[in-house]
Write a protein that holds these residues in place. Sequence first.
Motif, PDB file in Angstrom:
ATOM      1  N   THR A 129      34.043  40.418  42.631  1.00  0.00           N
ATOM      2  CA  THR A 129      34.120  39.050  42.143  1.00  0.00           C
ATOM      3  C   THR A 129      33.935  38.078  43.299  1.00  0.00           C
ATOM      4  O   THR A 129      34.412  38.300  44.410  1.00  0.00           O
ATOM      5  N   HIS A 130      33.220  36.977  43.023  1.00  0.00           N
ATOM      6  CA  HIS A 130      32.998  35.949  44.028  1.00  0.00           C
ATOM      7  C   HIS A 130      33.915  34.742  43.802  1.00  0.00           C
ATOM      8  O   HIS A 130      33.811  33.747  44.521  1.00  0.00           O
TER       9      HIS A 130
ATOM     10  N   CYS B  51      41.945  45.431  42.548  1.00  0.00           N
ATOM     11  CA  CYS B  51      41.759  43.986  42.727  1.00  0.00           C
ATOM     12  C   CYS B  51      41.352  43.660  44.159  1.00  0.00           C
ATOM     13  O   CYS B  51      40.431  42.858  44.398  1.00  0.00           O
TER      14      CYS B  51
ATOM     15  N   ASP C 158      39.803  37.463  37.661  1.00  0.00           N
ATOM     16  CA  ASP C 158      38.972  38.497  37.042  1.00  0.00           C
ATOM     17  C   ASP C 158      38.853  39.761  37.895  1.00  0.00           C
ATOM     18  O   ASP C 158      38.104  40.674  37.568  1.00  0.00           O
ATOM     19  N   ALA C 159      39.603  39.849  39.007  1.00  0.00           N
ATOM     20  CA  ALA C 159      39.487  40.981  39.923  1.00  0.00           C
ATOM     21  C   ALA C 159      39.754  42.345  39.268  1.00  0.00           C
ATOM     22  O   ALA C 159      39.066  43.323  39.580  1.00  0.00           O
TER      23      ALA C 159
ATOM     24  N   ALA D 156      36.451  43.291  37.362  1.00  0.00           N
ATOM     25  CA  ALA D 156      35.178  42.916  37.986  1.00  0.00           C
ATOM     26  C   ALA D 156      34.247  44.121  38.057  1.00  0.00           C
ATOM     27  O   ALA D 156      34.693  45.263  38.146  1.00  0.00           O
TER      28      ALA D 156
END
Length: 453
Positions: free
Chosen positions: A346-347, A268, A337-338, A341
């Motif tokens: 993820t942004h 993550c 959503d880490a 991803a």
Amino acid sequence: MSPEGKSLLNIIILGFGFMFMFTAFQTCGNIEQTVIKSFNSSEFHGSGYTSMSIIYGVFSASNLIAPSVVTVVGPQLSMFFSGLLYSGYIAMFIHPFTWSFYTASVLVGIAAAVLWTAQGNLLTINSTDSTIGRNSGIFWALLQFSLFFGNLYIYFAWHGKIHISDKDRQTVFISLTVISLVGSFLFFLIQRPEPESTPSEASESLLQTETSESSSVVVAPQGLCTQALEAFKKAIQLSITKEMLLLSVSIAYTGLELTFYSGVYGTCIGAMTLFGEEAKSLIGLSGIFIGIGEILGGGIFGMLNKVNQFGRNPVVLLGLLTHYVAFYLIFLNIASDAPIAPEEGTHLQAFITPSVQVALLCSFLLGFGDSCFNTQLLSIVGYIFREDSAPAFAVFKFIQSIMAALAFLYSNYLVLHWQLLIMVIVGFLGTLTFFTAEWVAMCRRRDSDYDSI
């Protein structure tokens, strides 16, 4: 050297052997999903989460036969050969193929069951009721130094790297393979403890078995088969005792949070693009802070052995509260959503501006809380099941590993928030059942002491 001194030296050697082995393996588990995402090859289609799920699934099933293997081979050789299989898994990453990746995962699952059953056996036969807490803490603290050294190397080696090249990967895993082999060979330095330091009749029997294995006497195959069958039957019997059923919920929780701190949380952090170019190297730094928490907890609640006057329950409660704080801060700091991803990360942003300091604080809290649970579980299992330590620790690892396998499996699909919720619920239930198991154990010990008067 006195019998007590020899037993203490054995515990220290055992801890150093595991420290070297798991410096390699835990570092491998912490970075493998990130490494796999960066590995550009049409010949490889593996998943780090799936591999760890296979390892812990096979680990769980193999715990049913692990006591038999330890009984026949002996704990020392069991740990050595298991260590070689761990080294093979790590070496596979030097140039991975899908078939070798998943085959090695199966073999490590089998090795893990034998390794940890033998470890629990050696811990118990080198301890008494008065030293089991201290020895559990010493072993746990030494083991958790593995999180510090391996991840420190990863931090400096990957600092500022956005993509992990083939050369980066090969350099890391060659080094980790050598470190793992050193740990395996350290097990040969463990000596047989004197009978005076192992008061239980079952422990003395195990020592006699080990003595016969190291001498020129050949044990009849029928006798080995009988011993193996008895060890298997004993493991089944212990798994349905009241104490083990109560402890099983706590043990299950340690399997879930083991998955989270050893594989998911580092992934993550590495996926958070808002952490900047240092995101990948923060995986190693996170592992270091987890290790600091583990070592501190092992030192306070094991090596200093000051908690006995209060019992084990306050330590477990402290572990739960520590984890709850960590879970809440992770919920606020890390994007949902880490865990799943893609390579580019993820942004998304969670509920607060992502903070590296908060992320590393959570790493420390995860490690500290884990040490609270594990030192007390090691202590209470060795205390309650002293006369059947090998099968008892096999059941312990069976429960822990099947839950870890389940957690790694769902980590492929569940977003972070659902994973945190599962741990919150199981951790609460596990703490309640641990309290009950401790109370039952104390009542039975008082009744036993009363009957002996």
